[in-house]
Design an enzyme around this catalytic site. Sequence first.
Site, PDB file in Angstrom:
ATOM      1  N   VAL A   1       5.243  -0.754   2.907  1.00  0.00           N
ATOM      2  CA  VAL A   1       4.090  -1.031   3.767  1.00  0.00           C
ATOM      3  C   VAL A   1       3.096  -1.924   3.021  1.00  0.00           C
ATOM      4  O   VAL A   1       2.788  -1.672   1.858  1.00  0.00           O
ATOM      5  CB  VAL A   1       3.392   0.282   4.196  1.00  0.00           C
ATOM      6  CG1 VAL A   1       2.252  -0.010   5.165  1.00  0.00           C
ATOM      7  CG2 VAL A   1       4.393   1.238   4.833  1.00  0.00           C
TER       8      VAL A   1
ATOM      9  N   ASP B   1       8.721  13.776  12.796  1.00  0.00           N
ATOM     10  CA  ASP B   1       8.482  13.679  11.357  1.00  0.00           C
ATOM     11  C   ASP B   1       6.996  13.834  11.029  1.00  0.00           C
ATOM     12  O   ASP B   1       6.440  13.076  10.249  1.00  0.00           O
ATOM     13  CB  ASP B   1       9.017  12.334  10.839  1.00  0.00           C
ATOM     14  CG  ASP B   1       9.264  12.369   9.334  1.00  0.00           C
ATOM     15  OD1 ASP B   1       9.211  13.470   8.749  1.00  0.00           O
ATOM     16  OD2 ASP B   1       9.485  11.298   8.744  1.00  0.00           O
TER      17      ASP B   1
ATOM     18  N   GLY C   1       7.781   4.183   2.229  1.00  0.00           N
ATOM     19  CA  GLY C   1       8.266   5.428   2.805  1.00  0.00           C
ATOM     20  C   GLY C   1       9.748   5.335   3.095  1.00  0.00           C
ATOM     21  O   GLY C   1      10.419   4.404   2.647  1.00  0.00           O
ATOM     22  N   GLY C   2      10.225   6.304   3.865  1.00  0.00           N
ATOM     23  CA  GLY C   2      11.649   6.363   4.161  1.00  0.00           C
ATOM     24  C   GLY C   2      12.142   5.203   5.009  1.00  0.00           C
ATOM     25  O   GLY C   2      13.335   4.959   5.112  1.00  0.00           O
ATOM     26  N   PHE C   3      11.221   4.498   5.673  1.00  0.00           N
ATOM     27  CA  PHE C   3      11.660   3.437   6.581  1.00  0.00           C
ATOM     28  C   PHE C   3      11.434   2.042   6.020  1.00  0.00           C
ATOM     29  O   PHE C   3      11.952   1.080   6.559  1.00  0.00           O
ATOM     30  CB  PHE C   3      10.934   3.570   7.920  1.00  0.00           C
ATOM     31  CG  PHE C   3      11.164   4.896   8.572  1.00  0.00           C
ATOM     32  CD1 PHE C   3      12.416   5.240   9.056  1.00  0.00           C
ATOM     33  CD2 PHE C   3      10.141   5.816   8.676  1.00  0.00           C
ATOM     34  CE1 PHE C   3      12.635   6.476   9.646  1.00  0.00           C
ATOM     35  CE2 PHE C   3      10.354   7.050   9.265  1.00  0.00           C
ATOM     36  CZ  PHE C   3      11.602   7.384   9.745  1.00  0.00           C
ATOM     37  N   GLY C   4      10.634   1.947   4.972  1.00  0.00           N
ATOM     38  CA  GLY C   4      10.395   0.627   4.393  1.00  0.00           C
ATOM     39  C   GLY C   4       9.109   0.586   3.595  1.00  0.00           C
ATOM     40  O   GLY C   4       8.422   1.592   3.439  1.00  0.00           O
TER      41      GLY C   4
ATOM     42  N   LYS D   1       4.818  -2.946   8.190  1.00  0.00           N
ATOM     43  CA  LYS D   1       5.925  -2.120   7.670  1.00  0.00           C
ATOM     44  C   LYS D   1       7.209  -2.932   7.734  1.00  0.00           C
ATOM     45  O   LYS D   1       7.715  -3.235   8.824  1.00  0.00           O
ATOM     46  CB  LYS D   1       6.038  -0.826   8.489  1.00  0.00           C
ATOM     47  CG  LYS D   1       7.067   0.114   7.937  1.00  0.00           C
ATOM     48  CD  LYS D   1       7.020   1.485   8.578  1.00  0.00           C
ATOM     49  CE  LYS D   1       5.877   2.320   8.054  1.00  0.00           C
ATOM     50  NZ  LYS D   1       5.924   3.706   8.471  1.00  0.00           N
TER      51      LYS D   1
ATOM     52  N   ILE E   1       0.814  -1.212   0.000  1.00  0.00           N
ATOM     53  CA  ILE E   1       0.000   0.000   0.000  1.00  0.00           C
ATOM     54  C   ILE E   1       0.845   1.258   0.000  1.00  0.00           C
ATOM     55  O   ILE E   1       0.335   2.354  -0.112  1.00  0.00           O
ATOM     56  CB  ILE E   1      -0.987   0.048   1.194  1.00  0.00           C
ATOM     57  CG1 ILE E   1      -0.296  -0.333   2.505  1.00  0.00           C
ATOM     58  CG2 ILE E   1      -2.205  -0.796   0.934  1.00  0.00           C
ATOM     59  CD1 ILE E   1      -1.188  -0.257   3.721  1.00  0.00           C
ATOM     60  N   GLY E   2       2.108   1.124   0.125  1.00  0.00           N
ATOM     61  CA  GLY E   2       2.922   2.330   0.086  1.00  0.00           C
ATOM     62  C   GLY E   2       4.364   2.017   0.408  1.00  0.00           C
ATOM     63  O   GLY E   2       4.734   0.881   0.724  1.00  0.00           O
TER      64      GLY E   2
HETATM   65  N1  LIG Z   1      -1.300   1.842   9.649  1.00  0.00           N
HETATM   66  C1  LIG Z   1      -1.534   2.052   8.360  1.00  0.00           C
HETATM   67  N2  LIG Z   1      -2.763   1.799   7.848  1.00  0.00           N
HETATM   68  C2  LIG Z   1      -3.008   2.017   6.545  1.00  0.00           C
HETATM   69  N3  LIG Z   1      -2.117   2.490   5.678  1.00  0.00           N
HETATM   70  C3  LIG Z   1      -0.892   2.774   6.128  1.00  0.00           C
HETATM   71  C4  LIG Z   1      -0.523   2.564   7.490  1.00  0.00           C
HETATM   72  N4  LIG Z   1       0.762   2.958   7.664  1.00  0.00           N
HETATM   73  C5  LIG Z   1       1.184   3.381   6.456  1.00  0.00           C
HETATM   74  N5  LIG Z   1       0.201   3.264   5.526  1.00  0.00           N
HETATM   75  C6  LIG Z   1       0.269   3.621   4.103  1.00  0.00           C
HETATM   76  O1  LIG Z   1       1.566   3.334   3.624  1.00  0.00           O
HETATM   77  C7  LIG Z   1       2.136   4.491   3.024  1.00  0.00           C
HETATM   78  C8  LIG Z   1       3.601   4.521   3.353  1.00  0.00           C
HETATM   79  O2  LIG Z   1       3.701   4.765   4.725  1.00  0.00           O
HETATM   80  P1  LIG Z   1       5.031   5.166   5.444  1.00  0.00           P
HETATM   81  O3  LIG Z   1       4.671   5.585   6.807  1.00  0.00           O
HETATM   82  O4  LIG Z   1       6.015   4.089   5.293  1.00  0.00           O
HETATM   83  O5  LIG Z   1       5.593   6.312   4.549  1.00  0.00           O
HETATM   84  P2  LIG Z   1       5.307   7.830   4.497  1.00  0.00           P
HETATM   85  O6  LIG Z   1       4.706   8.320   5.746  1.00  0.00           O
HETATM   86  O7  LIG Z   1       4.560   8.055   3.222  1.00  0.00           O
HETATM   87  O8  LIG Z   1       6.758   8.368   4.326  1.00  0.00           O
HETATM   88  P3  LIG Z   1       8.001   8.251   5.312  1.00  0.00           P
HETATM   89  O9  LIG Z   1       8.094   6.888   5.878  1.00  0.00           O
HETATM   90  O10 LIG Z   1       9.115   8.533   4.399  1.00  0.00           O
HETATM   91  O11 LIG Z   1       7.826   9.254   6.357  1.00  0.00           O
HETATM   92  C9  LIG Z   1       1.372   5.685   3.583  1.00  0.00           C
HETATM   93  O12 LIG Z   1       1.224   6.688   2.648  1.00  0.00           O
HETATM   94  C10 LIG Z   1       0.035   5.109   3.958  1.00  0.00           C
HETATM   95  O13 LIG Z   1      -0.906   5.333   2.904  1.00  0.00           O
END
Ligand SMILES: Nc1ncnc2c1ncn2[C@@H]1O[C@H](COP(=O)(O)OP(=O)(O)OP(=O)(O)O)[C@@H](O)[C@H]1O
Length: 646
Positions: free
Chosen positions: A336, A447, A331-334, A350, A328-329
Amino acid sequence: ADPIHLTEVCANTTFNPNSIYQSNLNSLLSSLSSNATQNLEFYNTTSGQNTPNPVYGLFLCRGDVTPQLCQECVAAAVKEVTKKCSREKVAVIWYDECMLRYSNRSFFSTVDEKPRFALLNTQNITEQEKFNKLLAKSMNETAAQASNAPTGAKKYGTKEVNISAFQTLYNLVQCTADLSRNDCSTCLQAAIKLLPWCCSGKQGGRVIFPSCSVRYELYPFYRMEIATLPPTTIHPSSHTGKKKISTTTIIAIVVPIVALVLVFLSFCFLTMRARKKSNAIKGENFKKSDQILNYQAASELTTVDSCLQFDFGTIEAATNKFSEDNKIGEGGFGKVYKGTLPSGQVIAVKRLWKSSGQGVEQFKNEVELQAKLQHKNLAGVLGFCLKGEEKILIYEFVPNRSLDNFIYDSKNQGQLDWAARYKIIGGIARGIQYLHKDSQLRIIHRDLKASSILLDADMNPKISDFGIARILEVDQTQKNASRIVGTYGYMAPEYAMQGEFSEKSDVYSFGVLVLEIITGKKNSNFESEGAEDLLSYAWIHWRDGRPLELLDPTLGGFYLIDEAIKCIHVGLLCVQKDPADRPTMASIVLTLSSHSVSLPTPLQPAFFLRNTDQNLPQMYMESDQSTSMSMSWSINDESITEPHAR
Ligand SMILES: Nc1ncnc2c1ncn2[C@@H]1O[C@H](COP(=O)(O)OP(=O)(O)OP(=O)(O)O)[C@@H](O)[C@H]1O
């Protein structure tokens, strides 16, 4: 009085009803109950030793309780654990007066420090430094006294120390009797070490492990007459000497104490009655004791590995082997993934990048702590999973994606009317306030940004990644202390330039978020006539008396003027250059929920990290592209120590 139930932990390996394990467990529990009636305060036994599924169990009563109370406590524990952990092979249950545990593995004569939990007395102490020294010294002495008893003997110790003419510190420590001298000492030392972590500055605290526990208070919470007797099996010749000392001391100490205790107990009773309703305690299991002892659960670590640790196979199955369809996405940490557990619960998984070298124990500890943070506006941590170098965090799944999908996207902007935006702003503020002040851990998010705000089915905001900076950094050595986690456009100047983060750097990020939510514009990559970034743009409109022109045109002019002005005002105050000029989250929450609050006039905000600023360290310019990243820098890097904010 009835025994006071504290908490229990049931591990997640289960047995089948009518299995051999079930029948062995039944006979174990009845054997524990009947031995408690034999005036024993500690008893361990194995049931079904010659069967394939033996069960090992024990009970331990607090060293000062009467045989009758011990018996009642064990009976209550058996009843409760049968109800609460009806199918689990491993369980431990704690009462104020006793503990009972069983397992499918033999745990006798071994030190177990998990699962563990802590409780603290919410009253503060004065003269903290002096108190800490006294506490450490007296606790260590009490521990030495208790652990000195040989294996099999009662390992219980108490100590009273005068803090002043009017105050006495009461210490209690205890190990299970099956531990050796060394093991008891190791266990108590580990528990004592955790006292500053849970209960620093507080008038009372306890750390409880399966193998031992420690507790201190400023009032007598154990029975003095038994407590002052040394362990029965050791040094019989010293009894007389000790008794003589206690007799003289009793006259000097106990009489005033009794008077104080009576006053204290009446006070507690009255306070308890007055607060009974308003003193809402987090964690159902602690309600009873909290009310009675005016206690508050401290980072209640009901942390058994197996409760929070997910098996890799389960997570792999839940996410369809981390398939692209489930992603579903990223980000900077991995990456998801969305996953579904066998129970039907939907989770977000994650999978952290493999680069981090932090220790497994500290990783676990940090996740365990954060799993205890619960608030309507936080995306809760459910657990973790480890396999080889793999580190995976498991969160509750929040179905409506992140806020950035709505506020910057012209197709979706219309879905957020004014009421929805104001609710989101208020919810984020309350979530951050909880992290800063109300949770037992003081967490600075570091963050905050639109993509870390997730929206639930009712469009309530849930802050995600709130502890990730701690999870990834917990075991980093101090020499690497200037590691930065943050995102271009949201970082306060002092954080971006000097690596200094505080609650006020979160307030800064919150201010940027508020301005983005109401304008529908992004602070980074800002494009608009007459200003180079969103903050300048907002400030110029405010200064020129045209604040409402800032509002997102997709609102179509439908908004409450008072609320809109308040948001712009708060947003600008949050992004002030000097952290001291920014409000606290508590005052922001108050402002957003009240009709009449007078706010200071904002000054020109800190304009920072603009694309045109050639003086900026190169890494920030790069970070524009990757939106969020962990960056390490050298403390000696001169380009960083010079402030560039205008
Ligand atoms: N608990 C969750 N429930 C539903 N979707 C989630 C959840 N956590 C993350 N996501 C989805 O996964 C995507 C990536 O999340 P993640 O937190 O890894 O990255 P980010 O916030 O976009 O960036 P970064 O990690 O670089 O700060 C998000 O945009 C969100 O849509």
